[in-house]
Design a protein around this motif. Structure first.
Motif, PDB file in Angstrom:
ATOM      1  N   MET A  13       0.775  -1.218  -0.073  1.00 21.02           N
ATOM      2  CA  MET A  13      -0.156  -0.051  -0.016  1.00 21.02           C
ATOM      3  C   MET A  13       0.908   1.314   0.030  1.00 21.02           C
ATOM      4  SD  MET A  13      -2.690   1.536  -0.097  1.00 21.02           S
ATOM      5  CE  MET A  13      -2.455   3.413  -0.244  1.00 21.02           C
ATOM      6  N   LEU A  27      -7.893  -3.237 -12.025  1.00 20.93           N
ATOM      7  CA  LEU A  27      -8.025  -4.120 -10.700  1.00 20.93           C
ATOM      8  C   LEU A  27      -6.806  -3.562  -9.816  1.00 20.93           C
ATOM      9  CD1 LEU A  27      -9.289  -6.227  -9.222  1.00 20.93           C
ATOM     10  CD2 LEU A  27      -7.936  -7.947 -10.315  1.00 20.93           C
ATOM     11  N   GLN A  28      -5.641  -3.589 -10.424  1.00 19.13           N
ATOM     12  CA  GLN A  28      -4.323  -3.136  -9.380  1.00 19.13           C
ATOM     13  C   GLN A  28      -4.652  -1.809  -8.804  1.00 19.13           C
ATOM     14  OE1 GLN A  28      -0.695  -3.100 -11.564  1.00 19.13           O
ATOM     15  NE2 GLN A  28       0.271  -2.491  -9.503  1.00 19.13           N
ATOM     16  N   ASP A  29      -5.253  -0.721  -9.377  1.00 14.30           N
ATOM     17  CA  ASP A  29      -5.710   0.352  -8.730  1.00 14.30           C
ATOM     18  C   ASP A  29      -6.615   0.317  -7.868  1.00 14.30           C
ATOM     19  OD1 ASP A  29      -4.145   1.742 -10.682  1.00 14.30           O
ATOM     20  OD2 ASP A  29      -5.779   2.236 -11.807  1.00 14.30           O
ATOM     21  N   SER A  30      -7.614  -0.392  -7.999  1.00 16.28           N
ATOM     22  CA  SER A  30      -8.604  -0.741  -7.002  1.00 16.28           C
ATOM     23  C   SER A  30      -8.076  -1.588  -5.688  1.00 16.28           C
ATOM     24  CB  SER A  30      -9.929  -1.686  -7.585  1.00 16.28           C
ATOM     25  OG  SER A  30     -10.612  -0.792  -8.483  1.00 16.28           O
ATOM     26  N   VAL A  31      -7.504  -2.489  -6.071  1.00 14.54           N
ATOM     27  CA  VAL A  31      -6.701  -3.478  -5.029  1.00 14.54           C
ATOM     28  C   VAL A  31      -5.787  -2.344  -3.979  1.00 14.54           C
ATOM     29  CG1 VAL A  31      -4.985  -5.154  -4.521  1.00 14.54           C
ATOM     30  CG2 VAL A  31      -6.689  -5.666  -5.955  1.00 14.54           C
ATOM     31  N   SER A  32      -4.834  -1.745  -4.680  1.00 17.78           N
ATOM     32  CA  SER A  32      -4.017  -0.698  -3.962  1.00 17.78           C
ATOM     33  C   SER A  32      -4.883   0.230  -3.215  1.00 17.78           C
ATOM     34  CB  SER A  32      -3.180   0.301  -5.025  1.00 17.78           C
ATOM     35  OG  SER A  32      -2.175  -0.871  -5.903  1.00 17.78           O
ATOM     36  N   TYR A  33      -5.727   0.838  -3.778  1.00 19.22           N
ATOM     37  CA  TYR A  33      -6.809   1.806  -2.952  1.00 19.22           C
ATOM     38  C   TYR A  33      -7.347   0.957  -1.544  1.00 19.22           C
ATOM     39  CZ  TYR A  33      -9.978   5.536  -1.891  1.00 19.22           C
ATOM     40  OH  TYR A  33     -10.455   6.678  -1.096  1.00 19.22           O
ATOM     41  N   GLY A  34      -7.853  -0.166  -2.154  1.00 19.01           N
ATOM     42  CA  GLY A  34      -8.481  -0.923  -1.011  1.00 19.01           C
ATOM     43  C   GLY A  34      -7.724  -1.167   0.129  1.00 19.01           C
ATOM     44  N   LEU A  35      -6.440  -1.836  -0.114  1.00 19.38           N
ATOM     45  CA  LEU A  35      -5.320  -1.787   0.677  1.00 19.38           C
ATOM     46  C   LEU A  35      -5.189  -0.749   1.735  1.00 19.38           C
ATOM     47  CD1 LEU A  35      -2.858  -4.272  -0.959  1.00 19.38           C
ATOM     48  CD2 LEU A  35      -4.236  -4.991   1.080  1.00 19.38           C
TER      49      LEU A  35
END
Length: 80
Positions: A13, A27-35
């Protein structure tokens, strides 16, 4: 919980300038932001609300890029 926080931080993160206006396109953007959200939520639940996001981001960035660290991870565990 403390271990979960450290694992998530090491997982990737980052908080960086200009992200607020950035759209989550992949998806990588969403995962990064979600983390980021989950790490921040976890930190708040543990009472870490007065964290400097820029310095926090620098620590994450240094670890992920294998850059020179301001303090070693063992010392970070003692400080935290």
């Amino acid at each position: 919980m403390r271990t979960l926080t450290i694992v998530l931080l090491m997982a990737g993160m980052t908080l960086s300038g200009g992200v607020a206006a950035q759209e989550l396109k992949t998806l990588q953007d969403s995962v990064s932001y979600g983390l980021g959200l989950l790490v921040a939520q976890n930190l708040k639940q543990q009472g870490f609300e007065a964290i400097d996001p820029a310095i926090f981001s620098k620590g994450v960035d240094d670890m992920l890029k294998n850059s020179a660290m301001k303090i070693e991870p063992a010392k970070a565990n003692v400080v935290v």
